[in-house]
Design an enzyme around this catalytic site. Structure first.
Site: not given
Length: 461
Positions: A280, A159, A286, A293, A325, A26
């Site tokens: 982009s 909503h 863009k 995100e 571990q 580990s």
């Protein structure tokens, strides 16, 4: 075959298979705990000396050797060996090479079982402080932004539909409340992190008259565990930290989702800092909210990491099992997300520029004060359910006539109910609507300013 591990190989005739050694090592994960492991070893050596297990000369050698090892690690000159399994045995083996036989006494009465819990709790205490500092930075930015937008009208949504008029300052303070609860949870988690397991041994305790409370205090703990079996097998504190991070991640994801939606051309409520967006590779026009995100997407792994730990623990008998571990990889991953996402979210909000005109356009586009009309009728003595139905009829009439609710004539409104008078139109004004919502926690600017004042007190701004 690889060389036997001298820390436990005495009862074995055969050497560890190379594939077993590689599978079980580990060190690539837990070497992050070197500082805590060395601090814990220094404190434990002092406890051994106080208990008469080692003498002052041996203590001095141990402390000097550990200091040298720390310097080597931090200058990237330490030779980590996979065959020694983990951070504990790597440091102990190196110590023996530096100071000789005195190093062999350091592990007296101590097991890697109580050692790793000690290391991990110390590490999480430090990381919790870092996370709290980052949350506080974000909260301060939110408060200052909210204060500057306390009178900015915008539509509130339910909503994903326009619901009632609110202020941007009110909405930003909703984000503040979410993250403020996160800050409280990390504070509360530290209470349990400050309980030291050191001195519990493998599971049955320690026979060398170690002063556990003094040892705990020397490492910054405030209390000691009450049961040695539970002390070495407990991973509640890891799960609690992962839960706190995952819930905070959910909050950051919700905030990011709104920033993503608001920055779209369809909403145009906010312009995110250009240096925190990307373009982009094919579409030159863009400007993508990639950081938001990634915060939103990254929160998913924190939930997965929490579930991993819950699943890891759920079938383990007491006390320690090697399964544990596997607790560190998910934990360290979530901590990295927490610190990075808080930092980038703070920068996004600090640099965000809100488009008041777009927000105001949406406030006056629709029937946003329909509830206010119903409440106006209630004040005229009409039961709310009846008032709700009348307001609904007014909305229906406005839509049929291609008008806003506030554009209906008094004559049309009186046809729906004779109690409606000319004063109804001030109740159909979004600005009047928000000022009337003056209950504690409401969207009235006077109330939002009180929320901000309370927040500033909490943050000591």
């Amino acid at each position: 075959m690889v060389k036997k591990n001298t820390s436990w190989g005495g009862r074995f005739k055969k050497q560890t298979a190379e594939k077993a050694q590689k599978f079980s090592s580990s060190i690539n994960v837990d070497k992050k705990l070197y500082k805590e492991d060395i601090s814990g070893s220094v404190a434990y050596a002092e406890a051994l000396q106080s208990a008469g297990v080692i003498n002052k000369s041996e203590l001095a050698k141990i402390k000097s050797g550990l200091k040298q090892i720390k310097q080597k690690i931090e200058s990237d000159k330490f030779n980590w060996q996979e065959a020694l399994e983990d951070v504990h045995m790597n440091i102990e083996s190196a110590l023996e090479k530096i100071i000789g036989s005195a190093a062999k006494k350091l592990h007296t009465g101590r097991s890697r079982n109580d050692q790793v819990v000690t290391d991990l709790k110390l590490h999480l205490l430090e990381k919790s402080k870092e996370i709290k500092s980052c949350i506080t930075d974000l909260l301060e930015v939110l408060v200052l932004k909210a204060e500057s937008e306390v009178d900015t009208l915008m539509p509130g949504f339910t909503h994903m539909q326009i619901a009632q008029p609110i202020t941007l300052g009110h909405h930003l303070m909703a984000w503040f409340e979410m993250l403020s609860r996160d800050l409280d949870r990390f504070e509360e988690c530290e209470i349990r992190l400050k309980i030291s397991p050191l001195g519990s041994g493998a599971l049955a305790g320690n026979k060398f008259k170690i002063n556990r409370m003094k040892l705990a205090k020397s490492l910054g703990f405030s209390e000691i565990t009450k049961n040695s079996i539970d002390a070495v097998s407990d991973r509640d504190y890891v799960i609690e930290m992962l839960f706190n991070i995952s819930l905070m991640g959910v909050h950051l994801s919700r905030i990011s989702e709104e920033l993503i939606i608001w920055s779209s051309s369809q909403f145009d409520y906010v312009d995110l800092p250009e240096e925190l967006c990307t373009g982009s590779s094919i579409m030159p026009q863009k400007k993508n909210p990639d950081m938001a995100e990634l915060v939103r997407g990254g929160s998913s792994k924190t939930i997965g990491n929490l579930v991993t730990l819950l699943s890891l623990i759920k079938n383990q008998p007491l006390s320690y099992n090697r399964d544990n571990q596997e607790d560190k990889g998910p934990l360290f991953d979530s901590i990295e997300y927490a610190l990075g996402s808080l930092d980038i979210t703070t920068a996004m909000i600090a640099g965000a520029e809100f488009n008041h005109d777009s927000m105001l356009t949406d406030v006056y586009d629709g029937h946003i004060c329909a509830t206010d009309l119903a409440e106006y009728l209630v004040m005229k003595g009409i039961p709310f359910r009846d008032a709700h139905a009348i307001s609904g009829k007014a909305v229906q009439l406005a839509e049929t006539s291609d008008l806003l609710l506030s554009e209906l004539s008094l004559k049309d409104l009186k046809k729906l109910n004779a109690l409606i008078e000319k004063d109804v139109f001030k109740h159909l004004d979004p600005l009047k609507s928000i000022t009337s919502k003056s209950s504690i926690g409401g969207t009235a600017p006077s109330q939002v300013l009180k929320q901000i004042a309370h927040a500033k007190d909490k943050l000591k701004l």
